[in-house]
Enzyme design. Structure first.
Site, PDB file in Angstrom:
ATOM      1  N   CYS A   1       0.835  -1.205   0.000  1.00 46.29           N
ATOM      2  CA  CYS A   1       0.000   0.000   0.000  1.00 46.29           C
ATOM      3  C   CYS A   1       0.869   1.254   0.000  1.00 46.29           C
ATOM      4  O   CYS A   1       0.626   2.190  -0.771  1.00 46.29           O
ATOM      5  CB  CYS A   1      -0.925  -0.003   1.211  1.00 46.29           C
ATOM      6  SG  CYS A   1      -2.012   1.440   1.318  1.00 46.29           S
TER       7      CYS A   1
ATOM      8  N   CYS B   1      -6.415  -3.262   7.303  1.00 52.39           N
ATOM      9  CA  CYS B   1      -7.461  -2.244   7.203  1.00 52.39           C
ATOM     10  C   CYS B   1      -8.639  -2.675   6.358  1.00 52.39           C
ATOM     11  O   CYS B   1      -9.772  -2.290   6.638  1.00 52.39           O
ATOM     12  CB  CYS B   1      -6.869  -0.946   6.662  1.00 52.39           C
ATOM     13  SG  CYS B   1      -6.377  -0.993   4.923  1.00 52.39           S
TER      14      CYS B   1
END
Length: 393
Positions: free
Chosen positions: A113, A210
Site C-alpha cells: 500500500c 485495514c
C-alpha cells in the site's frame, strides 16, 4: 535558505500535501505544518468499501476516518479532498494479498500500500497540485544528504518505528517525502494533538489489516482465491500424514496454536506447500533458518545495489517488524540475492519483508530490503532435509 522541511523558501510559499487517514498521527502532522506557516492541503484516500468497517474499532481508512479527517481539516483551516482510490487499491494491494496467501506466503499488505498507492499515486497527485512535498504521519525520519538526496532512518520512538513497512520507498519518492513525527514519541504526538485541540486527540490507533471488515483475513481469501481454502494434509518433516486441514491460508510459518494435531511435543508450522496443499509441521528447532533468498530488491543506501551485492556487505536485517535488527551478510549467489544471518532467525516466511539497516539500534539508516522467497540452512544444500520441506521453504 532551507526551511524546516529542508526545502528552499519560507513556509508560506511552500505547498505541502498531507496524507490524512483520520488518525491522530496524520492529523497532528497537518496541524503542525499549518502552525509553522506552510501552505497545507489535506488529502484522504478512499481505499475500499467502508460498509462493514465503518464502525469497527481499530479500522484504518474506514468511513468514519474520512469524516474525522474532514473535521480536522476544518478545525485547522486547510482545504481537504477525498480521492477514490478503490480500484487502484484493489489491484495493487488486495488482489496481491489474496494471491500471496494462495501461494503459501505470508504477505505484508501495508508495504504494498505504501509503495504502490500512497507513495506512488498520491505523490503524483501532490505534484500535480503544485506541492513541493508529501508529508505523512509515519514514525520514521529522513535526513538530508550532502548531495541533496534524502536518507531514511528509524524513528526516535523505537516502539513506534515503521521503517519495516517503508523499505520499498524508492529514492525518488524519498526525496519528495517528509515525516514530521520521526523525531517524536507517540506521547509527544498526542500532547501536540491536545494542544491543537484536535477532535481525534484521544482516538485509538488503527490496526492491520485495514481492508478486512470482520477482522478475519480468511474471509477475503476465500472469496477471492477459493483454491487457498481447499483441504489438504498436515505432514511431518518426513512426509508422514498426521492429520488434515481446511486450507493452507489458515496457517502461517511459525504458527503453533490451531494446528489441531495431538503430539508428544509442541508442533509448529515449518512450511506451506501450496502445490501439494501440504502444511508441514515440526519441532521449534526446525523453524530456525540462517539463509534467506530475496526478490524485488529496493536499495536506498549509498552506491548501487549491484556494486554492494557483488562485493558483499555486512549489515543488519529485520524479517518481522517487531524483531530487533540481526547481524547478517548480504551477497549475490548466481542470479539471486542471499542474506546469511549470523545467529539465525525463527519463523521466516516467504512473502514477508527482509529489511536492511546499517546499525542494530538507535536511529539506524534504512538501506532497503526485499521480499523473502526461500528460507533454509546452509546444510540444506547438501540435501539433508526432507525434499518437500526444501521445495516449500
Amino acid at each position: 535558505m532551507l526551511n524546516s522541511l529542508d526545502l528552499e523558501g519560507p513556509p508560506s510559499s511552500t505547498r505541502v500535501v498531507v496524507a490524512m487517514s483520520g488518525g491522530v498521527d496524520s492529523s497532528t502532522t497537518a496541524a503542525l505544518l499549518k502552525a509553522e506557516g506552510y501552505d497545507v492541503i489535506g488529502i484522504t484516500l478512499q481505499l475500499y468499501d467502508h460498509g462493514e468497517a465503518t464502525h469497527r474499532k481499530g479500522a484504518c481508512c474506514a468511513g468514519q476516518d474520512i469524516h474525522d479527517a474532514r473535521d480536522v481539516a476544518e478545525r485547522i483551516g486547510i482545504p481537504h479532498y477525498v480521492l477514490d482510490y478503490e480500484s487502484r487499491f484493489r489491484e495493487s494491494v488486495i488482489d496481491r494479498f489474496a494471491e500471496s496467501y494462495a501461494l503459501g506466503e505470508t504477505p505484508v499488505p501495508c508495504i504494498e500500500c505504501n509503495r504502490s498507492v500512497k507513495f506512488r499515486d498520491l505523490l503524483t497527485t501532490a505534484q500535480e497540485l503544485g506541492a513541493q512535498a508529501l508529508a505523512t504521519g509515519h514514525y520514521v525520519a529522513s535526513r538530508r544528504q550532502p548531495d541533496g538526496s534524502r536518507a531514511m532512518v528509524c524513528a526516535a520512538d523505537a516502539d513506534r518505528d515503521q521503517s519495516y513497512f517503508l523499505f520499498a520507498t524508492t529514492q525518488d519518492q524519498l526525496n519528495h517525502l517528509r515525516f514530521p513525527l520521526g523525531d517524536m514519541t507517540k506521547a509527544q504526538t498526542r500532547e501536540l494533538a491536545r494542544r491543537f485541540d484536535l477532535p481525534v486527540a484521544e482516538k485509538h490507533d488503527s490496526q492491520d489489516i485495514c481492508f478486512v471488515p470482520t477482522g478475519r483475513y480468511t474471509d477475503v481469501i476465500e472469496r477471492m482465491r477459493p483454491n487457498a481454502m481447499l483441504p489438504g494434509d498436515i505432514v511431518d518433516l518426513r512426509g508422514r500424514v498426521l492429520g488434515h486441514h481446511q486450507g493452507i491460508a489458515n496457517f502461517t510459518v511459525g504458527q503453533r496454536r490451531g494446528i489441531g494435531i495431538a503430539a508428544s511435543m509442541p508442533l509448529y508450522v515449518v512450511a506451506l506447500d501450496a502445490a501439494s496443499r501440504q502444511v508441514i509441521v515440526g519441532p521449534r528447532a526446525a523453524l530456525r533458518k540462517n539463509l534467506i533468498t530475496l526478490r524485488d530488491i529496493n536499495w536506498i543506501g549509498d552506491g548501487t545495489f549491484d556494486d554492494v551485492a557483488r562485493e558483499g556487505r555486512d549489515l543488519y536485517i529485520k524479517v518481522r517488524s517487531t524483531r530487533p535488527p540481526q547481524p547478517a551478510h548480504l551477497r549475490m549467489n548466481g542470479d539471486h540475492c542471499e542474506v546469511e544471518l549470523f545467529a539465525g532467525e525463527e519463523g521466516v516466511s516467504p512473502g514477508q519483508a527482509c529489511v536492511f539497516y546499517d546499525a542494530p539500534t538507535g536511529q539506524a539508516r534504512v538501506l532497503g530490503g526485499g521480499f523473502i522467497t526461500h528460507a533454509s540452512n546452509n546444510s540444506d544444500r547438501a540435501g539433508t532435509h526432507h525434499l518437500a520441506l526444501r521445495a516449500a521453504i
